[in-house]
Motif scaffolding. Structure first.
Motif, PDB file in Angstrom:
ATOM      1  N   TYR A 234       0.833  -1.201   0.000  1.00 29.91           N
ATOM      2  CA  TYR A 234       0.000   0.000   0.000  1.00 29.91           C
ATOM      3  C   TYR A 234       0.870   1.255   0.000  1.00 29.91           C
ATOM      4  N   CYS A 235       1.853   1.285   0.897  1.00 35.18           N
ATOM      5  CA  CYS A 235       2.718   2.463   1.013  1.00 35.18           C
ATOM      6  C   CYS A 235       3.588   2.644  -0.228  1.00 35.18           C
ATOM      7  N   GLU A 236       4.056   1.527  -0.762  1.00 34.75           N
ATOM      8  CA  GLU A 236       4.900   1.603  -1.948  1.00 34.75           C
ATOM      9  C   GLU A 236       4.141   2.215  -3.115  1.00 34.75           C
ATOM     10  N   ARG A 237       2.897   1.802  -3.292  1.00 34.33           N
ATOM     11  CA  ARG A 237       2.090   2.344  -4.385  1.00 34.33           C
ATOM     12  C   ARG A 237       1.812   3.827  -4.180  1.00 34.33           C
ATOM     13  N   SER A 238       1.585   4.227  -2.932  1.00 29.68           N
ATOM     14  CA  SER A 238       1.332   5.636  -2.627  1.00 29.68           C
ATOM     15  C   SER A 238       2.565   6.484  -2.938  1.00 29.68           C
ATOM     16  N   LEU A 239       3.727   6.018  -2.523  1.00 31.83           N
ATOM     17  CA  LEU A 239       4.967   6.742  -2.788  1.00 31.83           C
ATOM     18  C   LEU A 239       5.273   6.789  -4.283  1.00 31.83           C
ATOM     19  N   GLN A 240       4.981   5.690  -4.971  1.00 30.73           N
ATOM     20  CA  GLN A 240       5.226   5.647  -6.415  1.00 30.73           C
ATOM     21  C   GLN A 240       4.356   6.666  -7.136  1.00 30.73           C
ATOM     22  N   TYR A 241       3.121   6.848  -6.641  1.00 26.18           N
ATOM     23  CA  TYR A 241       2.217   7.841  -7.237  1.00 26.18           C
ATOM     24  C   TYR A 241       2.790   9.251  -7.093  1.00 26.18           C
ATOM     25  N   LEU A 242       3.425   9.527  -5.952  1.00 27.62           N
ATOM     26  CA  LEU A 242       3.955  10.861  -5.686  1.00 27.62           C
ATOM     27  C   LEU A 242       5.314  11.107  -6.330  1.00 27.62           C
ATOM     28  N   PHE A 243       6.195  10.099  -6.279  1.00 26.73           N
ATOM     29  CA  PHE A 243       7.585  10.323  -6.660  1.00 26.73           C
ATOM     30  C   PHE A 243       8.077   9.465  -7.824  1.00 26.73           C
ATOM     31  N   GLY A 244       7.268   8.552  -8.325  1.00 29.23           N
ATOM     32  CA  GLY A 244       7.681   7.709  -9.433  1.00 29.23           C
ATOM     33  C   GLY A 244       8.397   6.446  -8.963  1.00 29.23           C
ATOM     34  N   VAL A 245       8.812   5.634  -9.918  1.00 26.39           N
ATOM     35  CA  VAL A 245       9.382   4.322  -9.607  1.00 26.39           C
ATOM     36  C   VAL A 245      10.732   4.406  -8.905  1.00 26.39           C
ATOM     37  N   LYS A 246      11.391   5.559  -8.995  1.00 27.72           N
ATOM     38  CA  LYS A 246      12.716   5.692  -8.388  1.00 27.72           C
ATOM     39  C   LYS A 246      12.681   5.563  -6.867  1.00 27.72           C
ATOM     40  N   ILE A 247      11.498   5.745  -6.282  1.00 22.28           N
ATOM     41  CA  ILE A 247      11.391   5.698  -4.823  1.00 22.28           C
ATOM     42  C   ILE A 247      11.230   4.276  -4.299  1.00 22.28           C
ATOM     43  N   ILE A 248      10.948   3.316  -5.161  1.00 20.42           N
ATOM     44  CA  ILE A 248      10.598   1.968  -4.723  1.00 20.42           C
ATOM     45  C   ILE A 248      11.720   1.293  -3.945  1.00 20.42           C
ATOM     46  N   MET A 249      12.913   1.246  -4.508  1.00 21.69           N
ATOM     47  CA  MET A 249      14.006   0.544  -3.838  1.00 21.69           C
ATOM     48  C   MET A 249      14.433   1.206  -2.535  1.00 21.69           C
ATOM     49  N   PRO A 250      14.536   2.548  -2.462  1.00 23.31           N
ATOM     50  CA  PRO A 250      14.826   3.162  -1.160  1.00 23.31           C
ATOM     51  C   PRO A 250      13.755   2.841  -0.115  1.00 23.31           C
TER      52      PRO A 250
END
Length: 315
Positions: A234-250
């Motif tokens: 859930y959180c990963e998808r929310s962050l991806q919506y805001l910042f794009g795929v680059k945020i996934i691994m961090p």
């Protein structure tokens, strides 16, 4: 233009709250419950549990959503059946106390004061407040979190998937939680003054000495562990919506560390944090549900009308 900006800001704030809630109730609270259960039954230090959770959660997250769904899909059904079977055995052992347990529940749900023991001094408002809070914590109904996962499912339509989501809530709260409540009351554990996982462990241990507490510890560990994995998505998808795929691994690198923090916090603070964050997420989501309700009614009516007209079952 100003309305568009307002909506964008609202979405951003909502997603930000969702991320904070995910770390709170989806990670730290779950880790805390696991740590307390394992410490009470196996004398494992909380920090050790936290470190192990960091390693296990990190290992699963690195595999992405496919590994998350695979792990949860194997663990949850097995543990749910095992838990209900154990709870049924506890109730059969205390079968003569079940009518009194139902009587106690309904009597004190509508009287100005609660019963003795662990709930001494609680009034009706407190019973409702904790009941609603724990119910929401159990099934996430109204929070808007579960739809993130349901949206990724392969389905014939939103109504079909909505019915599946409703079934999950029914099994989780009406069946599993009812079994737990009856086991606690029928066994007499509710007067012990214990709280949280320790209360359920005590109830099972009274009926199944020597093994009851272990059953709860293992069941809670698996349920909470898979919850941590689910909320990570859930959180990963929310962050991806805001910042794009680059945020996934961090994010996948940081998320497991929150489990270590949650495992070592005090139980009272963790639950207070969970309830507060739940409310922050529910309020804007319930407003959205009210605004979207005409659409929900419309497509639901069309769905069931189509079932009556077609020989094929679209569900």
């Amino acid at each position: 233009f100003s309305i568009g900006i307002g909506i964008g800001i609202g979405i951003g704030i909502g997603i930000g709250i969702g991320i904070g809630i995910g770390i709170g109730i989806g990670n730290m609270v779950q880790a805390n419950s696991i740590a307390n259960a394992l410490n009470a039954n196996f004398s494992i230090p909380e920090w050790v549990t936290g470190v192990v959770l960091v390693l296990l959660v990190g290992a699963v997250l690195l595999g992405g959503i496919d590994r998350i769904s695979s792990v949860a899909g194997k663990l949850v059904p097995f543990m749910a059946v095992a838990y209900i079977a154990a709870a049924t055995l506890v109730l059969l052992i205390n079968i003569t106390e079940i009518p009194a347990a139902f009587g106690l529940i309904f009597t004190h749900a509508f009287t100005p004061s609660a019963a003795t023991g662990g709930f001494a001094g609680a009034a009706v408002w407190a019973a409702i407040r904790f009941g609603v809070a724990r119910g929401v914590f159990s099934n996430e109904a109204g929070l808007g979190s579960a739809p993130i996962a349901h949206a990724a499912a392969s389905t014939k339509g939103p109504v079909s998937q909505g019915l599946v989501a409703m079934l999950g809530t029914f099994i989780d709260t009406i069946i599993v939680c009812s079994f737990t409540a009856l086991a606690i009351i029928a066994s007499g554990a509710w007067t012990s003054g214990e709280t949280g996982a320790a209360l359920t462990s005590h109830a099972f241990d009274l009926a199944l000495p020597g093994v009851g507490g272990y059953i709860i510890a293992v069941a809670l560990t698996i349920f909470a562990f898979t919850t941590i994995l689910g909320w990570s998505y859930y959180c990963e998808r929310s962050l991806q919506y805001l910042f794009g795929v680059k945020i996934i691994m961090p994010f996948r690198a940081v998320w497991p560390l929150a489990a270590l923090v949650g495992a070592t916090l005090k139980l009272g603070f963790v639950w207070l944090l969970a309830d507060t964050l739940n409310a922050l997420m529910a309020l804007p989501n319930l407003v959205a549900l009210a605004l979207l309700s005409p659409i929900v009614f419309k497509i639901t009516k069309e769905f069931f009308d189509s079932r009556g007209k077609s020989e094929n079952n679209p569900f």
